[in-house]
Design a protein around this motif. Structure first.
Motif, PDB file in Angstrom:
ATOM      1  N   THR A  22      -3.156   7.388   2.757  1.00 18.49           N
ATOM      2  CA  THR A  22      -2.590   7.008   1.466  1.00 18.49           C
ATOM      3  C   THR A  22      -3.649   7.063   0.364  1.00 18.49           C
ATOM      4  O   THR A  22      -4.809   6.705   0.569  1.00 18.49           O
ATOM      5  N   PHE A  23      -3.187   7.498  -0.808  1.00 17.26           N
ATOM      6  CA  PHE A  23      -4.066   7.668  -1.971  1.00 17.26           C
ATOM      7  C   PHE A  23      -3.461   6.927  -3.156  1.00 17.26           C
ATOM      8  O   PHE A  23      -2.369   7.255  -3.618  1.00 17.26           O
ATOM      9  N   GLU A  24      -4.177   5.930  -3.644  1.00 19.52           N
ATOM     10  CA  GLU A  24      -3.739   5.094  -4.759  1.00 19.52           C
ATOM     11  C   GLU A  24      -4.142   5.739  -6.079  1.00 19.52           C
ATOM     12  O   GLU A  24      -5.310   6.072  -6.294  1.00 19.52           O
ATOM     13  N   LEU A  25      -3.161   5.921  -6.990  1.00 23.41           N
ATOM     14  CA  LEU A  25      -3.400   6.598  -8.265  1.00 23.41           C
ATOM     15  C   LEU A  25      -3.513   5.644  -9.454  1.00 23.41           C
ATOM     16  O   LEU A  25      -3.723   6.104 -10.569  1.00 23.41           O
ATOM     17  N   SER A  26      -3.357   4.341  -9.241  1.00 20.21           N
ATOM     18  CA  SER A  26      -3.166   3.467 -10.408  1.00 20.21           C
ATOM     19  C   SER A  26      -4.161   2.322 -10.506  1.00 20.21           C
ATOM     20  O   SER A  26      -3.850   1.287 -11.075  1.00 20.21           O
ATOM     21  N   CYS A  27      -5.365   2.499  -9.986  1.00 21.22           N
ATOM     22  CA  CYS A  27      -6.341   1.417 -10.074  1.00 21.22           C
ATOM     23  C   CYS A  27      -6.880   1.212 -11.489  1.00 21.22           C
ATOM     24  O   CYS A  27      -7.178   0.093 -11.887  1.00 21.22           O
ATOM     25  N   TYR A  28      -7.021   2.304 -12.240  1.00 17.84           N
ATOM     26  CA  TYR A  28      -7.631   2.211 -13.566  1.00 17.84           C
ATOM     27  C   TYR A  28      -6.716   2.687 -14.688  1.00 17.84           C
ATOM     28  O   TYR A  28      -7.180   2.902 -15.807  1.00 17.84           O
ATOM     29  N   THR A  29      -5.440   2.841 -14.389  1.00 18.44           N
ATOM     30  CA  THR A  29      -4.490   3.239 -15.422  1.00 18.44           C
ATOM     31  C   THR A  29      -3.090   2.928 -14.939  1.00 18.44           C
ATOM     32  O   THR A  29      -2.882   2.555 -13.778  1.00 18.44           O
ATOM     33  N   ASP A  30      -2.122   3.062 -15.817  1.00 17.57           N
ATOM     34  CA  ASP A  30      -0.711   3.112 -15.439  1.00 17.57           C
ATOM     35  C   ASP A  30      -0.299   4.567 -15.627  1.00 17.57           C
ATOM     36  O   ASP A  30      -0.024   5.004 -16.733  1.00 17.57           O
ATOM     37  N   PRO A  31      -0.271   5.356 -14.557  1.00 15.71           N
ATOM     38  CA  PRO A  31      -0.070   6.799 -14.732  1.00 15.71           C
ATOM     39  C   PRO A  31       1.287   7.167 -15.309  1.00 15.71           C
ATOM     40  O   PRO A  31       1.396   8.191 -15.996  1.00 15.71           O
TER      41      PRO A  31
END
Length: 368
Positions: free
Chosen positions: A159-168
């Motif tokens: 699994t790859f998390e895309l939203s640690c530093y933004t709200d994509p």
């Protein structure tokens, strides 16, 4: 219901962020994804799109902290992700790895998770070297220990998390980065045993439901009690709109989830969070092949984030009183202020029981 049966006319977003200023660094100017970002920004009616002569973002500060904040929140910078941002990092308990499509968020949440972790004015930076960013999926597929190979979550693959530093999703209308990532993963470009995941407070899912996602993306909606959301989550889609978007993407075959965060023991919290769970249950009722998870996160803050947040929101009513909290130290010696043990135990017991009773379809991944 299939994607083709969805009524896309009902999916007009209630909250859409359009930057007033777009700054494109020299290093990003000629990259293919930059052309897509410019196309989307022009289509959205952005008048101020500037190609910079260098790679430094300058002139962002106003006369006051509030002016700086306001200007930054209206600015999208198109930059090249540095080498340090291209190496996937472990991100327990959410996912095996973190990869970043962007850094910074256009919302105005008074408890902002990014406060204290971002340097300088809170400009949203979209990464133009998208191929390099997504290549982390290729190099790290089949690796990891949070979901990969575990009994509880092994079916999710790597699994790859895309939203640690933004709200994509909040910036998707002017970047297209999320659609590109979902489509490429859905097509099996990085293998069949990988999964993207991201969290959002927005509802702009009209484009996403048309994508061939291959059921390899989990879209999680950040939800909260009405009092918390209405008071502290400025610039985001309201809760009914988020739940409507949750239903739409679930109907389109996406794996979905709830990020119930940040939990706060406000007056009447049991009744308010109970109503939230009932609303979610109604939103997902009758959906075939529903794959629904829940992640529950209590409110916490650090000395650095408190200082930044009080600069951004000097009149906030958000409780950040160290005397009412317990200290939690990281392995690196950092301090977070969390709720006292008794409060945490009481909330955890209630949420665990009520989630199972009111929303039995939801699988609780973790509480923190």
């Amino acid at each position: 219901m299939t994607t083709r049966e969805l009524d896309l006319t009902t999916l007009s977003p209630t909250r859409l962020w359009i930057p007033k200023h777009v700054l494109i660094t020299r290093a990003a100017a000629d990259l293919p994804h930059t052309a897509e970002i410019v196309r989307r920004c022009e289509l959205a009616g952005v008048d101020d799109i500037r190609f910079l002569s260098g790679n430094a973002l300058t002139g962002l500060r106003g006369a006051t902290e509030r002016e700086t904040y306001a200007s930054a929140k209206n600015t999208l910078a198109v930059v090249v992700a540095p080498p340090s941002a291209l190496k996937p990092q472990p991100i327990p308990p959410s996912a095996d790895w973190r990869i970043d499509l962007a850094k910074g968020c256009p919302a105005h949440c008074q408890y902002c998770y990014l406060a204290g972790s971002l340097q300088g004015p809170p400009v949203t930076r979209a990464y133009a070297n998208l191929d390099d960013v997504l290549d982390g999926i290729r190099t790290h597929a089949g690796r990891g220990s949070v979901t990969r190979g575990t009994l509880e979550r092994g079916d999710e693959g790597t699994t790859f998390e895309l939203s640690c530093y933004t709200d994509p999703l909040g910036i998707e209308s002017v970047t297209g980065s999320l659609a590109a990532a979902i489509s490429r993963v859905g097509a099996g470009e990085f293998g069949t045993d990988v999964q993207l995941r991201f969290t959002t407070k927005f509802d702009d899912v009209g484009e996403l439901v048309t994508l061939d996602h291959g059921r390899r993306t989990r879209i999680r909606f950040s939800v909260n009690a009405a009092e918390v959301a209405n008071r502290f989550e400025g610039g985001t889609a309201r809760m009914p709109a988020r739940l409507a978007a949750l239903r739409a993407v679930a109907q389109a075959g996406y794996r979905v989830g709830l990020t119930i965060a940040p939990i706060m023991p406000i007056p009447g919290w049991r009744e308010q969070y109970g109503a939230l769970l009932d609303d979610v249950a109604a939103a997902v009722a009758g959906i075939d092949d529903l794959d629904l998870t829940a992640e529950i996160i209590t409110h916490r803050f650090t000395p650095a984030s408190k200082e930044v947040l009080l600069g951004w929101y000097p009149r906030t009513r958000l409780e950040m009183d160290e005397d009412l909290r317990s200290q939690k130290r990281s392995k690196f010696g950092g301090v977070k202020y969390v709720y006292p043990k008794q409060t945490m135990t009481e909330m955890r017991g209630w949420f665990t029981e009520e989630l199972e009773r009111r929303l039995p379809a939801a699988r609780l991944l973790y509480w923190t």
